[in-house]
Design a protein around this motif. Structure first.
Motif, short mmCIF file in Angstrom:
data_model
loop_
_atom_site.label_atom_id
_atom_site.label_comp_id
_atom_site.label_asym_id
_atom_site.label_seq_id
_atom_site.Cartn_x
_atom_site.Cartn_y
_atom_site.Cartn_z
N THR A 93 21.66 -1.16 10.27
CA THR A 93 21.99 0.12 9.25
C THR A 93 21.80 1.67 9.89
N GLU A 94 21.42 1.40 11.26
CA GLU A 94 20.93 2.62 12.10
C GLU A 94 19.90 3.51 11.58
N TYR A 95 18.89 2.66 11.12
CA TYR A 95 17.44 3.52 10.66
C TYR A 95 16.63 3.57 12.06
N HIS B 52 16.67 2.50 16.66
CA HIS B 52 17.18 2.11 17.88
C HIS B 52 16.32 1.39 18.66
N LEU C 211 15.42 6.61 13.89
CA LEU C 211 16.58 7.56 13.82
C LEU C 211 16.55 8.25 12.34
#
Length: 73
Positions: A29-31, A33, A46
């Motif tokens: 969920t791109e919270y 990296h 992120l």
């Protein structure tokens, strides 16, 4: 510094597979990296808060119960 897997297991009460699944979900969920998965110290945050569309809705309607006893005395 980001907590270790062991610290996350202790604080959440979850097993390692559960902690890893949660971290994987944060990657998807791109919270976060996490390219070098050898250590949690390599995690880059992120986004530190829930996104607007993912926040739980708060009901601001007054309760139907009488709370005067708790708020007036």
């Amino acid at each position: 510094m980001f907590p270790t897997i062991h610290e996350l297991m202790n604080k959440t009460g979850k097993d390692q597979p559960d902690v890893m699944a949660a971290l994987d979900a944060l990657v998807v969920t791109e919270y976060i990296h996490w390219e070098d998965r050898s250590d949690t110290a390599n995690i880059v945050i992120l986004e530190g808060w829930e996104r607007e569309g993912e926040r739980p809705k708060v009901d601001h309607t007054p309760s139907s119960g009488n709370i005067d006893y708790w708020t007036q005395y």
